[in-house]
Design a protein around this motif. Structure first.
Motif, PDB file in Angstrom:
ATOM      1  N   GLN A   1       7.385 -28.392  -5.739  1.00  0.00           N
ATOM      2  CA  GLN A   1       8.681 -27.729  -5.582  1.00  0.00           C
ATOM      3  C   GLN A   1       8.521 -26.307  -5.043  1.00  0.00           C
ATOM      4  O   GLN A   1       9.284 -25.861  -4.176  1.00  0.00           O
ATOM      5  N   CYS A   2       7.500 -25.634  -5.577  1.00  0.00           N
ATOM      6  CA  CYS A   2       7.262 -24.260  -5.094  1.00  0.00           C
ATOM      7  C   CYS A   2       6.874 -24.253  -3.613  1.00  0.00           C
ATOM      8  O   CYS A   2       7.323 -23.389  -2.838  1.00  0.00           O
TER       9      CYS A   2
ATOM     10  N   LYS B   1       7.734 -26.487  -1.425  1.00  0.00           N
ATOM     11  CA  LYS B   1       8.945 -26.764  -0.651  1.00  0.00           C
ATOM     12  C   LYS B   1       9.820 -25.525  -0.540  1.00  0.00           C
ATOM     13  O   LYS B   1      10.357 -25.200   0.525  1.00  0.00           O
ATOM     14  N   LYS B   2       9.958 -24.835  -1.695  1.00  0.00           N
ATOM     15  CA  LYS B   2      10.778 -23.621  -1.666  1.00  0.00           C
ATOM     16  C   LYS B   2      10.178 -22.563  -0.740  1.00  0.00           C
ATOM     17  O   LYS B   2      10.891 -21.887   0.006  1.00  0.00           O
ATOM     18  N   VAL B   3       8.843 -22.460  -0.784  1.00  0.00           N
ATOM     19  CA  VAL B   3       8.187 -21.486   0.097  1.00  0.00           C
ATOM     20  C   VAL B   3       8.417 -21.842   1.565  1.00  0.00           C
ATOM     21  O   VAL B   3       8.714 -20.974   2.410  1.00  0.00           O
TER      22      VAL B   3
ATOM     23  N   GLU C   1      10.904 -23.655   2.743  1.00  0.00           N
ATOM     24  CA  GLU C   1      12.308 -23.409   3.064  1.00  0.00           C
ATOM     25  C   GLU C   1      12.572 -21.924   3.264  1.00  0.00           C
ATOM     26  O   GLU C   1      13.295 -21.513   4.181  1.00  0.00           O
ATOM     27  N   LEU C   2      11.956 -21.128   2.355  1.00  0.00           N
ATOM     28  CA  LEU C   2      12.142 -19.681   2.490  1.00  0.00           C
ATOM     29  C   LEU C   2      11.565 -19.168   3.809  1.00  0.00           C
ATOM     30  O   LEU C   2      12.169 -18.327   4.489  1.00  0.00           O
TER      31      LEU C   2
ATOM     32  N   ASN D   1      13.887 -20.314   6.505  1.00  0.00           N
ATOM     33  CA  ASN D   1      15.090 -19.470   6.497  1.00  0.00           C
ATOM     34  C   ASN D   1      14.772 -18.062   6.997  1.00  0.00           C
ATOM     35  O   ASN D   1      15.570 -17.437   7.704  1.00  0.00           O
TER      36      ASN D   1
END
Length: 395
Positions: free
Chosen positions: A100-101, A103-105, A107-108, A111
């Motif tokens: 999850q981290c 993926k978030k990284v 995505e960040l 973005n």
């Protein structure tokens, strides 16, 4: 200190039977284990525990100590296994959190890249806006500068006009304060003075309008004298060169003396104009030859038969008009200008009748006689060949 009997007497030491049994058992059990089993390590540990238990049972003297050590190891191992069982769910959670981290990284980062791209575009847009505003500012500054100049010029005009109005008001006030009769007399005197000045100016312009200033006259006179001196020097030099050339070169004949023999200066100019000395001599000999041959005063007519060319069909004695070469050339040129028929003989007959009427026979016989005397001339010879059908011609 304890010594083995084999070492003391130099014999070879042998393994105890119990040790060999334990090693054989351990080897056979380990060999029997399935290496692909997920619980391979636990079964191997169980085999070693059984061997260790047998070893403890065999050594009764050390059994309590070894049992205590074994129990402590078992307790610690059980504790660690319990910890492992408790940590297994945490491990899966940790993996999940790690994914999850990640993926978030990602995505960040994605973005952030989009945001950075948007910020760059916005920065470029702002730079363009700033550049446009700077251009507008420069244009406004230029406009302000021009407006300031115009304002300054208008201010100067306003100030001059204001001063002029003040002076005019002062003059008007002064005039109003004076006596009207005095003002009228002064105006009359000014007009009379203006009239006299205008008359004097007209007189001076009439008398001296075309007069050259003395300074200009002196300059022109000086230039004239210098040019006259140069021309005189050039004339003297050319005269000396001419004298030298006349002494060194063959004297040229004076062709003007032939003018009286050839029928006047006009005919001499017509014959000799632009000709070389050799050509002039040939022309002079031809003229003299033709003059020598022109001894006949009359030509006998050839009759009116059909075998005689139409332009020669005349009877009786025809007067010799003693035409010269120039007359022949002039008549031939005039004939070519007015030629309108294909038949040259017919046209020549009509031309002579139209030009000379009753004297056409005299003119045509005199013309043919002069043509025969000047057949060396290319122009006359060509006309004669065309007239006698030796050469064809198109209209």
């Amino acid at each position: 200190m304890y010594y083995r009997c084999s070492d003391e007497f130099g014999g070879r030491a042998t393994k105890p039977r119990f040790l060999e049994q334990l090693q054989s058992y351990l080897k056979s059990e380990l060999t029997a284990l399935d290496t692909l089993s997920p619980k391979l390590q636990e079964r191997k540990l169980q085999v070693y525990q059984e061997v260790f238990d047998s070893l403890i049972e065999e050594f009764t003297t050390y059994k309590p100590l070894l049992s205590t050590i074994k129990n402590e190891y078992d307790i610690t191992l059980a504790y660690l296994q319990e910890q492992i069982r408790e940590l297994k769910p945490l491990r899966s959670q940790l993996v999940l959190l790690s994914e999850q981290c990640d993926k978030k990284v990602l995505e960040l980062r994605k973005n952030e890249r989009a945001e950075i791209r948007a910020l760059k575009q916005e920065r470029q847009h702002f730079q363009q806006v700033i550049e446009g505003m700077r251009e507008q500012q420069r244009a406004l500054e230029t406009q302000v500068y021009h407006l300031q100049e115009e304002l300054a010029a208008q201010y100067l005009q306003y100030r001059d006009e204001c001063d002029a109005r003040k002076l005019l008001i002062a003059k008007i006030s002064k005039v109003q304060s004076e006596d009207p009769v005095t003002v009228k007399l002064a105006l009359k005197v000014c007009r009379e003075d203006l009239t006299r000045a205008q008359v004097e100016l007209n007189r001076l312009h009439a008398e001296y309008g075309e007069v050259v200033p003395h300074r200009d006259w002196e300059n022109l006179d000086h230039m004239y004298k210098e040019n006259l001196l140069q021309v005189s020097l050039q004339k003297d030099n050319l005269q000396r060169e001419l004298d030298v050339f006349q002494k060194a070169s063959t004297p040229r004949p004076h062709w003007e003396q032939c003018a009286d023999v050839l029928g006047g200066r006009e005919r001499w100019s017509e014959i000799f104009e632009g000709q070389s000395s050799k050509k002039r001599l040939e022309v002079l000999l031809e003229e003299l030859n033709s003059m020598g041959m022109e001894q006949k005063d009359f030509f006998p007519g050839m009759g009116t038969s059909s075998n005689v060319p139409i332009y020669l069909r005349y009877e009786g004695q025809l007067k010799n008009l003693r035409l010269n070469k120039a007359d022949v050339v002039r008549i031939i040129k005039d004939i070519w200008r007015e030629k309108a028929f294909e038949d040259e003989k017919e046209f020549l007959h009509q031309y002579m009748q139209r030009q000379y009427g009753g004297q056409a026979g005299e003119w045509i016989y005199s013309l043919m006689h002069c043509i025969n005397c000047n057949l060396k001339d290319d122009f006359i010879s060509l006309f004669y060949d065309i007239l006698t059908d030796k050469v064809g011609v198109s209209t």
